[in-house]
Scaffold this motif. Structure first.
Motif, PDB file in Angstrom:
ATOM      1  N   PRO A 281       0.680  -1.170   0.038  1.00 27.98           N
ATOM      2  CA  PRO A 281       0.118   0.107   0.114  1.00 27.98           C
ATOM      3  C   PRO A 281       0.967   1.324  -0.013  1.00 27.98           C
ATOM      4  CG  PRO A 281      -0.900  -1.519   1.608  1.00 27.98           C
ATOM      5  CD  PRO A 281       0.414  -2.151   1.226  1.00 27.98           C
ATOM      6  N   SER A 282       2.038   1.262   0.330  1.00 32.15           N
ATOM      7  CA  SER A 282       3.118   2.406   0.106  1.00 32.15           C
ATOM      8  C   SER A 282       3.476   2.488  -1.360  1.00 32.15           C
ATOM      9  CB  SER A 282       4.152   2.171   1.247  1.00 32.15           C
ATOM     10  OG  SER A 282       3.947   2.003   2.682  1.00 32.15           O
TER      11      SER A 282
ATOM     12  N   GLY B 184       7.958   0.730   5.618  1.00 33.51           N
ATOM     13  CA  GLY B 184       8.885   0.706   6.793  1.00 33.51           C
ATOM     14  C   GLY B 184       9.300   1.912   7.654  1.00 33.51           C
ATOM     15  N   ASN B 185       8.909   3.012   7.097  1.00 35.21           N
ATOM     16  CA  ASN B 185       9.426   4.207   7.520  1.00 35.21           C
ATOM     17  C   ASN B 185       8.213   4.713   8.595  1.00 35.21           C
ATOM     18  OD1 ASN B 185      12.164   4.840   7.301  1.00 35.21           O
ATOM     19  ND2 ASN B 185      11.508   4.658   5.074  1.00 35.21           N
ATOM     20  N   GLY B 186       8.231   5.246   9.638  1.00 40.06           N
ATOM     21  CA  GLY B 186       7.124   5.790  10.417  1.00 40.06           C
ATOM     22  C   GLY B 186       6.971   7.259  10.235  1.00 40.06           C
ATOM     23  N   LYS B 187       8.144   8.002  10.072  1.00 37.63           N
ATOM     24  CA  LYS B 187       7.867   9.433  10.127  1.00 37.63           C
ATOM     25  C   LYS B 187       7.331   9.967   8.630  1.00 37.63           C
ATOM     26  CE  LYS B 187      10.160  13.545  11.482  1.00 37.63           C
ATOM     27  NZ  LYS B 187      11.388  14.170  12.023  1.00 37.63           N
ATOM     28  N   ILE B 188       6.425  10.941   8.713  1.00 38.78           N
ATOM     29  CA  ILE B 188       5.733  11.419   7.849  1.00 38.78           C
ATOM     30  C   ILE B 188       6.648  12.586   7.083  1.00 38.78           C
ATOM     31  CG2 ILE B 188       3.799  12.322   6.811  1.00 38.78           C
ATOM     32  CD1 ILE B 188       3.576   9.292   7.350  1.00 38.78           C
ATOM     33  N   TYR B 189       6.814  12.497   5.721  1.00 37.74           N
ATOM     34  CA  TYR B 189       7.468  13.667   5.170  1.00 37.74           C
ATOM     35  C   TYR B 189       6.245  14.559   4.663  1.00 37.74           C
ATOM     36  CZ  TYR B 189       9.314  16.387   1.033  1.00 37.74           C
ATOM     37  OH  TYR B 189       9.192  17.279   0.197  1.00 37.74           O
ATOM     38  N   GLN B 190       6.371  15.772   4.981  1.00 43.37           N
ATOM     39  CA  GLN B 190       5.373  16.780   5.077  1.00 43.37           C
ATOM     40  C   GLN B 190       5.201  17.418   3.656  1.00 43.37           C
ATOM     41  OE1 GLN B 190       2.811  17.616   7.569  1.00 43.37           O
ATOM     42  NE2 GLN B 190       3.943  15.903   8.361  1.00 43.37           N
ATOM     43  N   GLY B 191       6.065  16.951   2.759  1.00 42.63           N
ATOM     44  CA  GLY B 191       5.795  17.269   1.423  1.00 42.63           C
ATOM     45  C   GLY B 191       4.800  16.600   0.764  1.00 42.63           C
TER      46      GLY B 191
ATOM     47  N   THR C 277       3.298  11.178   2.925  1.00 37.68           N
ATOM     48  CA  THR C 277       3.619   9.832   3.078  1.00 37.68           C
ATOM     49  C   THR C 277       4.986   9.679   3.926  1.00 37.68           C
ATOM     50  OG1 THR C 277       4.853   9.717   0.955  1.00 37.68           O
ATOM     51  CG2 THR C 277       2.349   9.462   1.016  1.00 37.68           C
ATOM     52  N   PRO C 278       5.374   8.546   4.209  1.00 36.17           N
ATOM     53  CA  PRO C 278       6.718   8.068   4.909  1.00 36.17           C
ATOM     54  C   PRO C 278       7.763   8.615   3.931  1.00 36.17           C
ATOM     55  CG  PRO C 278       5.152   6.468   5.532  1.00 36.17           C
ATOM     56  CD  PRO C 278       4.454   7.195   4.230  1.00 36.17           C
ATOM     57  N   PHE C 279       8.828   8.919   4.433  1.00 36.31           N
ATOM     58  CA  PHE C 279      10.022   9.093   3.670  1.00 36.31           C
ATOM     59  C   PHE C 279      10.634   7.821   3.025  1.00 36.31           C
ATOM     60  CE2 PHE C 279      10.748  12.415   7.014  1.00 36.31           C
ATOM     61  CZ  PHE C 279      11.082  13.450   6.433  1.00 36.31           C
ATOM     62  N   THR C 280      11.262   8.063   2.118  1.00 38.70           N
ATOM     63  CA  THR C 280      11.556   6.721   1.198  1.00 38.70           C
ATOM     64  C   THR C 280      12.983   6.283   1.276  1.00 38.70           C
ATOM     65  OG1 THR C 280      12.179   8.323  -0.607  1.00 38.70           O
ATOM     66  CG2 THR C 280      10.037   7.389  -0.820  1.00 38.70           C
TER      67      THR C 280
ATOM     68  N   ASN D 141      14.807   9.592   8.186  1.00 34.85           N
ATOM     69  CA  ASN D 141      14.304  10.956   7.770  1.00 34.85           C
ATOM     70  C   ASN D 141      15.046  11.708   6.669  1.00 34.85           C
ATOM     71  OD1 ASN D 141      12.756  10.275   9.974  1.00 34.85           O
ATOM     72  ND2 ASN D 141      13.840  11.426  11.582  1.00 34.85           N
ATOM     73  N   ILE D 142      15.191  11.113   5.661  1.00 32.64           N
ATOM     74  CA  ILE D 142      15.554  11.610   4.408  1.00 32.64           C
ATOM     75  C   ILE D 142      15.060  10.742   3.342  1.00 32.64           C
ATOM     76  CG2 ILE D 142      17.518  12.030   2.840  1.00 32.64           C
ATOM     77  CD1 ILE D 142      17.961  14.019   5.073  1.00 32.64           C
ATOM     78  N   ASN D 143      14.712  11.378   2.166  1.00 31.11           N
ATOM     79  CA  ASN D 143      14.116  10.589   1.003  1.00 31.11           C
ATOM     80  C   ASN D 143      15.298  10.135   0.244  1.00 31.11           C
ATOM     81  OD1 ASN D 143      11.216  10.412   1.135  1.00 31.11           O
ATOM     82  ND2 ASN D 143      11.161  12.658   0.751  1.00 31.11           N
ATOM     83  N   ASP D 144      15.505   8.825   0.082  1.00 29.94           N
ATOM     84  CA  ASP D 144      16.459   8.222  -0.759  1.00 29.94           C
ATOM     85  C   ASP D 144      15.753   7.663  -1.851  1.00 29.94           C
ATOM     86  OD1 ASP D 144      18.817   8.919   0.996  1.00 29.94           O
ATOM     87  OD2 ASP D 144      17.782   7.841   2.404  1.00 29.94           O
TER      88      ASP D 144
END
Length: 673
Positions: free
Chosen positions: A154-155, A174-181, A184-187, A215-218
Motif C-alpha cells: 500500500p506504500s 517501513g518508515n514511520g515518520k511522515i514527510y510533510q511534502g 507519506t513516509p520517507f523513502t 528521515n531523508i528521502n533516498d
C-alpha cells in the motif's frame, strides 16, 4: 443579543491571521501535506474558500497527486490568482482522471479566450494532443503489462533498476515518520534478488546505512555498466530553506562495500536534481533538473528538463547539457533511461499524453529525432514513469494507475511485437598520430565527437591509453568525426552509413549488433610543418579557382576555423614547363588567388601568407633520366601546400562589409578537367 467583547474579537482575528501565516509558510517551504491540512480548515469560510481551494489544488499538484486536485481547481479563485493558470491545471487534473471530453471543452475555451498568448498556444497544443491520442488508440499495441504484486505494498514503490540479477527500487514502506511534502513516509532504496521479473521475496532488504538515511528521502538509483559506480538522489529532509533540496550523490564499490556517498559536482544547489540514469557505455549520465537558465547549455524550457553530463576517465562529471526543445517542453520531463539500442525513454506531462506522466521513446529516423508515446497499456490516465529494460523486449516501469496495490506500484511488461528486431550499429575506431618514420602511433586522451549532418554533436568520447573510441550510429545517416587533443591540429573527417545497413526482416535474432571500423590520424602542431592539399588543380596558364579546387579549399577553411590559433603560409608550386620567371609569377598568382578565396570565406587575412615558389622546390622529377617528359612527376610538382608559420595567434575581428557579398561564380572559372 449577546455581543463579543473587543478583546475576544481581537483574539479571533489574531488566531485567523496566525492560521493564514502557517498555511502560507507551509506551502512556501514545500510542506504540501501540512498546507493541505491547514487550507482545508478555511473551506468553511466563504470569503477564503476560493483562495484556499487554489492552494489545496496546487499542493496536490506539486506533490504529484494531481488526480486529487480536480475538485479544488474547479472551485479555485481569489484576488491575484491567474484564472487561465487555474483552468489549465484543471485540465491536467481532468485528464489524470480520464475525463477527456470535459478536458477538451475546457481547452477549447482556453485556446480562444486565455489572456496570454503562451497559454492559448499551450491549450492548442493540448487539443492537438487529444487528437493524437485518438489516433494512437487505433494503432495495434503489442505490450502486455502486469503488476509485480510480490514487491508492491500500500506504500509507494517506484524507479526500478536492474543489475546482476538484482532489482533495485525506491519505497516508502517501513518508515514511520511522515514527510510533510506529500504526507507519506520517507523513502529508502531496496533490493531483491530477481531472475528477470521473478523476484525472490526472501532476499528483500534495504540498502545499507549510509546509502539510506533516517528521515531523508533516498531514491532513484542508477549503476554504471560494471556495477562499480552508483548514482542516486537524496534529499527532502523537511528542514530545507525551500522546497528544492534534492541532489545527486555518487558512491563507489570498493573492498566489498559501498563507500560513503558524496554529492556530485554537477548539482545545482538551488534546484531539484534527480532521476539519474547511466548510458549503456557508462560515459554519460542523464538526469532531470528544474535548474534555471544559466547559459546556452543550461537553459530550462519548463518545469523539469532532462540534462546530460559527461564522465571522464577519472570518473569526474562535466559538460552539463540540456537535451533541447525537441525533448523538453514547458511541462515536466524526467526519469530518462537509455536502453542498449540507444533509444532514450523518458516520462513527460508536456508531450501529448493520457494524463499525468506518460512514457515516451526517442528514436532516430532518417536523421531526425522522432518522439513517440508508448500508448496503452504502458500509459494510463495516471502517472507512468521510471522505465527499465532488462532485455530488448521486456522490463519494468512504475505507475499509480487504478487497480494497483497502493500509491506508486512497479509493473513488468513484455513487447510481443512479432516483427520486433533490434539492430544496433556501432562505429569503433582508434586515434593515431605519425611517428618520426611516418608509422601510425596510438594517440591517447583524445576527445572524439560524433556530429550529424546538421552540425549537432550527438556523442563525445575521450579515448584511453588504447586510443579506442566507440559510437552508436544509425542507418542511412552522414556524420563528421572531430578529433582534438592538446598539441595537435583538430581533425575532421566524414563517415557515411548510406547503403551499409541491413534489412531487419532478414535477421533471425531479436538483437543484432553490427560494428564498423575506422581510424583517425591527428597531426602534431609544429612550426614549419608542411601539409599537401590534395586535388588543388588549375587550368593551364590560369590562376582562377576551379569548382573542384574550391571543394578542397573549403576543407582548409574548416581546418582553420577548427584551429584558430595557427597562422599559415599557403604556397603554390609548378612544374618546369616554361621559364623560371614565368612559373614564379604564375605560382604567386595562384597562391594569392587561394588566399583571397579563404579570406572571402571568413578567414582573417592576418592568418594567411601567399607564397609562390614556381619550379624551385620539386618533389618529383619533371623529366625521366633519358630526358623524356615525365607527366606523372610534373603532376606531383604542380601542387598547393600550407605550412604552419605561427602558433597561438589571436585572430583580430574583421567587420563584415554590408555592401559586398562573396560571389562564388567569380572564382569558379574553367571547364574543370
Amino acid at each position: 443579543m449577546r455581543l463579543f467583547s473587543p478583546f475576544i474579537i481581537i483574539l479571533i482575528l489574531l488566531a485567523a491571521c496566525s492560521a493564514d501565516k502557517k498555511a502560507t509558510k507551509a506551502f512556501r517551504y514545500g510542506k504540501y501535506q501540512s498546507a493541505i491540512d491547514l487550507y482545508k480548515k478555511q473551506l468553511s469560510d466563504k470569503a477564503k474558500a476560493p483562495r484556499a481551494n487554489y492552494f489545496i489544488a496546487e499542493s496536490y499538484r506539486l506533490s504529484n497527486r494531481i488526480k486529487e486536485a480536480e475538485a479544488y481547481y474547479e472551485k479555485a479563485g481569489g484576488r491575484g490568482i491567474n484564472k487561465d493558470s487555474i483552468k489549465f491545471y484543471y485540465v491536467q487534473a481532468l485528464k489524470a482522471n480520464g475525463k477527456y471530453n470535459e478536458a477538451r471543452a475546457q481547452l477549447e475555451d482556453l485556446s480562444k479566450n486565455a489572456e496570454e498568448e503562451k497559454v492559448r498556444d499551450r491549450a492548442k497544443a493540448e487539443l492537438d494532443g487529444l487528437s493524437y491520442l485518438e489516433n494512437l488508440k487505433t494503432k495495434a499495441s503489442y505490450y502486455k503489462v502486469k503488476n509485480l504484486e510480490l514487491i508492491n505494498t500500500p506504500s509507494s514503490e517506484y524507479s526500478p533498476a536492474f543489475l546482476n540479477n538484482e532489482l533495485f527500487f525506491t519505497s516508502s514502506r517501513g518508515n514511520g515518520k511522515i514527510y510533510q511534502g506529500n504526507g507519506t513516509p520517507f523513502t529508502d532504496i531496496y533490493k531483491v534478488a530477481s531472475r528477470g521479473a521473478n523476484v525472490d521475496l526472501a532476499t528483500l532488504a534495504p540498502m545499507p546505512e549510509g546509502i539510506n538515511s533516517e528521515n531523508i528521502n533516498d531514491g532513484c538509483i542508477t549503476f554504471s555498466p560494471d556495477g562499480k559506480t552508483m548514482v542516486f538522489a537524496k534529499g527532502n529532509s523537511g528542514k530545507k530553506k525551500g522546497g528544492e533540496d534534492v541532489d545527486l550523490y555518487i558512491s563507489r564499490f570498493r573492498n566489498g562495500a559501498w563507500q560513503a556517498p558524496v554529492p556530485l559536482n554537477i548539482n545545482d544547489p538551488e534546484a531539484w536534481d534527480s532521476s539519474p540514469s547511466f548510458s549503456p557505455d557508462g560515459r554519460t549520465l542523464y538526469f532531470a533538473s528544474n535548474r534555471k537558465g544559466r547559459g546556452r547549455d543550461k537553459t530550462g524550457y519548463g518545469g523539469t528538463d532532462i540534462y546530460s553530463a559527461q564522465m571522464d576517465s577519472r570518473g569526474r562529471f562535466s559538460r552539463v547539457k540540456n537535451l533541447g526543445p525537441e525533448i523538453n517542453t514547458p511541462g515536466n520531463e524526467l526519469f530518462p533511461y537509455v536502453a542498449e539500442d540507444m533509444k532514450l525513454y523518458f516520462a513527460s506531462d508536456g508531450h501529448p499524453g493520457f494524463g499525468g506522466l506518460d512514457l515516451f521513446v526517442v528514436m532516430r529516423q532518417k536523421g531526425r529525432t522522432v518522439i513517440e508515446n508508448l500508448g496503452e497499456p504502458m500509459n494510463s490516465s495516471g502517472d507512468d514513469f521510471g522505465i527499465f529494460l532488462f532485455k530488448a523486449d521486456r522490463g519494468f516501469f512504475t505507475s499509480n494507475r487504478e487497480g494497483g496495490k497502493g500509491d506508486d506500484d512497479i509493473y513488468t511488461f513484455v513487447n510481443e511485437d512479432p516483427d520486433l528486431k533490434v539492430v544496433n550499429y556501432y562505429l569503433q575506431g582508434i586515434t593515431y598520430t605519425k611517428d618520426s618514420v611516418d608509422n601510425n602511433q596510438i594517440l591517447p586522451n583524445t576527445k572524439v565527437s560524433l556530429v550529424d549532418a546538421n552540425g549537432d554533436v550527438l556523442q563525445d568520447f575521450v579515448t584511453g591509453n588504447d586510443g579506442k573510441f566507440l559510437f552508436r550510429i544509425y542507418d542511412n545517416e552522414d556524420y563528421n568525426l572531430i578529433g582534438q587533443t592538446d598539441g595537435y591540429l583538430v581533425k575532421r573527417q566524414t563517415y557515411s552509413m548510406r547503403g551499409k545497413g541491413v534489412d531487419p526482416t532478414t535477421l533471425k535474432e531479436l538483437v543484432t549488433n553490427i560494428t564498423y571500423d575506422t581510424i583517425m590520424i591527428l597531426d602534431r602542431i609544429e612550426l614549419n610543418k608542411i601539409f599537401v592539399l590534395e586535388n588543388i588543380y588549375y587550368n593551364y596558364d590560369k590562376a582562377d579557382i576551379r569548382p573542384d579546387a574550391a571543394k578542397e579549399l573549403d576543407k582548409l577553411v574548416q581546418l582553420l576555423v577548427d584551429n584558430p590559433e595557427i597562422k599559415i603560409e599557403l604556397s603554390s608550386h609548378t612544374d618546369s614547363v616554361d621559364t623560371e620567371a614565368y612559373n614564379l609569377d604564375l605560382s604567386q598568382r595562384r597562391a594569392q588567388s587561394a588566399v583571397n578565396y579563404l579570406v572571402k570565406k571568413g578567414i582573417e587575412s592576418q592568418r594567411l601568407v601567399a607564397k609562390g615558389y614556381g619550379e624551385s622546390k620539386p618533389i618529383a622529377r619533371n623529366t625521366n633520366p633519358d630526358g623524356t617528359d615525365n607527366p606523372v612527376g610534373r603532376q606531383k610538382n604542380r601542387r598547393t601546400e600550407f605550412k604552419i608559420l605561427a602558433i597561438g595567434v589571436v585572430p583580430k575581428k574583421v567587420e563584415e562589409s554590408e555592401d559586398e557579398e562573396f560571389d562564388e561564380d567569380k572564382y569558379f572559372r574553367g571547364s574543370g578537367n
